[in-house]
Write a protein that holds these residues in place. Structure first.
Motif, short mmCIF file in Angstrom:
data_model
loop_
_atom_site.label_atom_id
_atom_site.label_comp_id
_atom_site.label_asym_id
_atom_site.label_seq_id
_atom_site.Cartn_x
_atom_site.Cartn_y
_atom_site.Cartn_z
N THR A 113 0.84 -1.20 0.00
CA THR A 113 0.00 0.00 0.00
C THR A 113 0.87 1.25 0.00
N LEU A 114 1.93 1.23 0.79
CA LEU A 114 2.84 2.37 0.85
C LEU A 114 3.54 2.58 -0.50
N LEU A 115 3.97 1.49 -1.12
CA LEU A 115 4.63 1.60 -2.42
C LEU A 115 3.65 2.09 -3.49
N ALA A 116 2.41 1.61 -3.43
CA ALA A 116 1.41 2.08 -4.39
C ALA A 116 1.12 3.56 -4.20
N SER A 117 1.11 4.02 -2.94
CA SER A 117 0.89 5.44 -2.67
C SER A 117 2.03 6.27 -3.24
N ARG A 118 3.23 5.80 -3.08
CA ARG A 118 4.39 6.52 -3.62
C ARG A 118 4.34 6.52 -5.16
N PHE A 119 4.03 5.37 -5.74
CA PHE A 119 3.92 5.26 -7.20
C PHE A 119 2.83 6.19 -7.73
N LEU A 120 1.72 6.25 -7.01
CA LEU A 120 0.61 7.13 -7.36
C LEU A 120 1.07 8.59 -7.38
N ALA A 121 1.80 8.99 -6.35
CA ALA A 121 2.29 10.37 -6.26
C ALA A 121 3.30 10.68 -7.36
N LEU A 122 4.16 9.73 -7.66
CA LEU A 122 5.21 9.96 -8.65
C LEU A 122 4.69 9.97 -10.09
N THR A 123 3.61 9.26 -10.34
CA THR A 123 3.09 9.17 -11.71
C THR A 123 1.88 10.07 -11.96
N ALA A 124 1.28 10.59 -10.90
CA ALA A 124 0.10 11.47 -11.01
C ALA A 124 -1.04 10.79 -11.78
N GLN A 125 -1.20 9.49 -11.54
CA GLN A 125 -2.28 8.75 -12.18
C GLN A 125 -3.43 8.57 -11.20
N GLN A 126 -4.56 8.13 -11.71
CA GLN A 126 -5.70 7.85 -10.85
C GLN A 126 -5.45 6.54 -10.11
N PRO A 127 -5.99 6.41 -8.89
CA PRO A 127 -5.75 5.18 -8.11
C PRO A 127 -6.12 3.90 -8.86
N GLY A 128 -7.21 3.91 -9.60
CA GLY A 128 -7.62 2.71 -10.33
C GLY A 128 -6.61 2.32 -11.40
N THR A 129 -6.00 3.31 -12.02
CA THR A 129 -4.99 3.03 -13.05
C THR A 129 -3.76 2.38 -12.41
N VAL A 130 -3.36 2.89 -11.26
CA VAL A 130 -2.22 2.31 -10.55
C VAL A 130 -2.56 0.89 -10.08
N ARG A 131 -3.77 0.71 -9.58
CA ARG A 131 -4.19 -0.60 -9.08
C ARG A 131 -4.20 -1.64 -10.20
N ARG A 132 -4.52 -1.25 -11.43
CA ARG A 132 -4.57 -2.19 -12.55
C ARG A 132 -3.24 -2.30 -13.30
N ALA A 133 -2.21 -1.61 -12.85
CA ALA A 133 -0.90 -1.65 -13.54
C ALA A 133 -0.37 -3.08 -13.55
N ARG A 134 0.25 -3.44 -14.67
CA ARG A 134 0.82 -4.78 -14.81
C ARG A 134 2.31 -4.65 -15.06
N TRP A 135 3.07 -5.63 -14.62
CA TRP A 135 4.51 -5.62 -14.87
C TRP A 135 4.79 -5.58 -16.36
N ALA A 136 3.96 -6.24 -17.15
CA ALA A 136 4.16 -6.29 -18.60
C ALA A 136 4.06 -4.91 -19.25
N ASP A 137 3.42 -3.96 -18.57
CA ASP A 137 3.27 -2.61 -19.11
C ASP A 137 4.49 -1.73 -18.84
N MET A 138 5.42 -2.23 -18.01
CA MET A 138 6.62 -1.46 -17.64
C MET A 138 7.77 -1.85 -18.55
N GLU A 139 8.44 -0.83 -19.10
CA GLU A 139 9.56 -1.10 -20.01
C GLU A 139 10.77 -0.26 -19.61
N GLY A 140 11.95 -0.79 -19.87
CA GLY A 140 13.18 -0.05 -19.67
C GLY A 140 13.59 0.14 -18.23
#
Length: 123
Positions: free
Chosen positions: A76-103
């Motif tokens: 939860t703490l990491l998701a909160s940090r990721f949310l703040a760093l990416t400025a995305q909506q919580p639902g978008t962060v919650r549905r993030a997949r490793w396959a969507d991350m590159e580089g």
């Protein structure tokens, strides 16, 4: 629930109970769905207030510091940090997949400026 102001909770519980009755009807255990009658009897949900955007960097740091001091689960703490760093909506962060991350250099402590998060169009 309505009297104490939990309108959304009352609606969700009515919805769950209705689902149980629909299953029971499909299996010939029940004949009708009494929860369906309550759908329009419940009070309407209050209109959600708009949450102000945090635009000040010091205010954002303070929020993150307070969040990380709450004792929440590490994910939860990491998701909160990721949310703040990416400025995305919580639902978008919650549905993030490793396959969507590159580089991302997972085995390095150095930041990866070429790292990308591809968010599918349907999100």
């Amino acid at each position: 629930m309505e009297r104490r102001g939990s309108i959304e909770t009352a609606k969700r519980i009515r919805q769950r109970i209705s689902g149980v009755f629909l299953l029971a009807i499909s299996q010939h255990i029940a004949r009708d769905n009494p929860a369906a009658l309550l759908e329009h009897a419940l009070l309407p949900k209050k209109k959600a207030k708009m949450q102000p955007a945090v635009l000040d960097l010091d205010e954002l740091r303070e929020i993150l510091t307070k969040t990380e001091a709450t004792g929440a689960y590490p994910v939860t703490l990491l998701a909160s940090r990721f949310l703040a760093l990416t400025a995305q909506q919580p639902g978008t962060v919650r549905r993030a997949r490793w396959a969507d991350m590159e580089g991302i250099a997972w085995d390095s402590d150095e930041p990866a400026p070429e790292a990308l998060w591809h968010i599918p169009a349907e999100q």
